[in-house]
Scaffold this motif. Structure first.
Motif, PDB file in Angstrom:
ATOM      1  N   ARG B  58     -34.916  85.784 -46.190  1.00  0.00           N
ATOM      2  CA  ARG B  58     -33.348  85.584 -46.064  1.00  0.00           C
ATOM      3  C   ARG B  58     -32.723  85.246 -47.217  1.00  0.00           C
ATOM      4  O   ARG B  58     -33.385  84.884 -48.484  1.00  0.00           O
ATOM      5  CB  ARG B  58     -33.105  84.547 -45.023  1.00  0.00           C
ATOM      6  N   ASP B  60     -31.133  82.747 -48.260  1.00  0.00           N
ATOM      7  CA  ASP B  60     -31.293  81.341 -48.642  1.00  0.00           C
ATOM      8  C   ASP B  60     -32.606  81.180 -49.273  1.00  0.00           C
ATOM      9  O   ASP B  60     -32.836  80.566 -50.228  1.00  0.00           O
ATOM     10  CB  ASP B  60     -31.116  80.225 -47.487  1.00  0.00           C
ATOM     11  N   TYR B  79     -25.995  87.285 -53.032  1.00  0.00           N
ATOM     12  CA  TYR B  79     -25.232  88.232 -51.943  1.00  0.00           C
ATOM     13  C   TYR B  79     -24.735  89.416 -52.513  1.00  0.00           C
ATOM     14  O   TYR B  79     -24.994  90.540 -52.004  1.00  0.00           O
ATOM     15  CB  TYR B  79     -24.378  87.479 -51.225  1.00  0.00           C
ATOM     16  N   ASP B  95     -31.928  92.424 -39.170  1.00  0.00           N
ATOM     17  CA  ASP B  95     -31.724  91.444 -38.462  1.00  0.00           C
ATOM     18  C   ASP B  95     -32.898  90.957 -37.841  1.00  0.00           C
ATOM     19  O   ASP B  95     -33.227  91.614 -36.825  1.00  0.00           O
ATOM     20  CB  ASP B  95     -30.290  91.490 -37.545  1.00  0.00           C
ATOM     21  N   ALA B 100     -29.546  84.596 -39.697  1.00  0.00           N
ATOM     22  CA  ALA B 100     -29.118  85.165 -40.949  1.00  0.00           C
ATOM     23  C   ALA B 100     -29.874  86.523 -41.273  1.00  0.00           C
ATOM     24  O   ALA B 100     -31.058  86.699 -40.711  1.00  0.00           O
ATOM     25  CB  ALA B 100     -29.408  84.319 -42.279  1.00  0.00           C
ATOM     26  N   SER B 102     -31.965  89.512 -43.051  1.00  0.00           N
ATOM     27  CA  SER B 102     -33.218  89.521 -43.670  1.00  0.00           C
ATOM     28  C   SER B 102     -33.265  90.821 -44.614  1.00  0.00           C
ATOM     29  O   SER B 102     -32.790  91.605 -44.330  1.00  0.00           O
ATOM     30  CB  SER B 102     -34.718  89.572 -43.025  1.00  0.00           C
TER      31      SER B 102
END
Lengths: 172, 172
Positions: B58, B60, B79, B95, B100, B102
């Motif tokens: 993801r 993050d 992003y 998804d 969030a 991936s």
DNA sequence: ATCGCTGCAAAAGTTTTGCAGTCGC
DNA sequence: GCGACTGCAAAACTTTTGCAGCGAT
């Protein structure tokens, strides 16, 4: 399970709260109670919205639909209601790539959606094609698929022809 | 396309910025330049992260991985970089139901993921099964599927057996 | 030197949560 | 009346965007 769908479709043209569709209201109420859930107007209306739409709706769309006939409803309640209905199996959740989740009444006919990335058109796809995939996974990998809904993105026939036409006519 | 994958896997145990893997750094840099993109450390590291993970990450998670060797990196850049890499076809978005999105390196072998809803295990699924579905849709409906990755949720074999075991032993 | 890219900060958007009050049963 | 449910407000979270400045080519 879903004479809700049929009853809902009968009231597609109706906009009054529940005056013209006491049967639908009653059917939904009974269904909720039989599952041990309280039949609050908010819940009934969320189900009515999904039935009326006869397809997928996002939380904000449901919110708008419900608010038209029950103005004090709150978005948080919509989400909590959807959680409850999901857990009860009355509703199915999907990601149609809109940034927000979409919801749909759980019908007896499983189906999926083809989303055109060019024109945004959403068409339904029969479950038959996916069913074989599901069986294959269960036999081969021992994996029992519970995903009830699939969203496949791509280019629809119309957009392909449109594109080919352009390429053929004025290739730049 | 993806000797990146192989090169990345070679550096799985390496944690130094790029000292021990000049070849990987070089391969990624060349790849980016060949696509007309600037080979900034942020971009190289995002690709290195996805290669090192050898699977889906993801935003993050990528952020954390990259920040470990390039602390001033910003999430917005992650992003934006992912957007760029998606457009360039170097990366695939999915998804996996984690709330969030991936991301994964685009490999030459298309594959999909089976996500166990019970234990969270993620296993890969060959594309062969899905390929026939794709062909069918193209022939029957004229729909050209562009979805490169599918995430199917369900119960894995291990969890099924575990469940059956419990039911058989102490049915409550 | 140029202009694409980045960092920062703030915003936009969806979904969740705590709490007090309400209402279905 | 009891307890599930709702409304309200605020927070949590992911993702996007405007802008000034930096840095890769």
């Amino acid at each position: 399970l879903n004479h809700l769908n049929q009853a809902a479709r009968m009231t597609q043209h109706t906009s009054a709260p529940t005056s013209r569709a006491p049967d639908l209201h009653r059917a939904i109420t009974d269904r909720l109670r039989s599952l041990g859930l309280r039949a609050t107007p908010q819940r009934v209306l969320v189900l009515a919205a999904l039935g009326d739409a006869h397809g997928h709706l996002r939380a904000d769309e449901i919110m708008r639909w419900v608010a038209e006939r029950y103005p004090t409803v709150n978005l948080a309640t919509i989400y909590r209601t959807l959680d409850t209905l999901l857990a009860a199996g009355l509703v199915t959740q999907t990601d149609l790539g809109a940034g927000a989740a979409s919801f749909e009444l759980t019908g007896e006919t499983r189906h999926h959606h083809l989303v055109c990335e060019r024109c945004g058109a959403v068409t339904e796809m029969d479950d038959a094609l996916v069913a074989s995939l599901r069986e294959r996974l269960l036999c081969d990998a021992g994996f029992r698929v519970s995903t009830t809904h699939l969203a496949l993105f791509g280019i629809c026939r119309a957009c392909q022809e449109r594109e080919h036409g352009l390429l053929g006519a004025a290739q730049e």
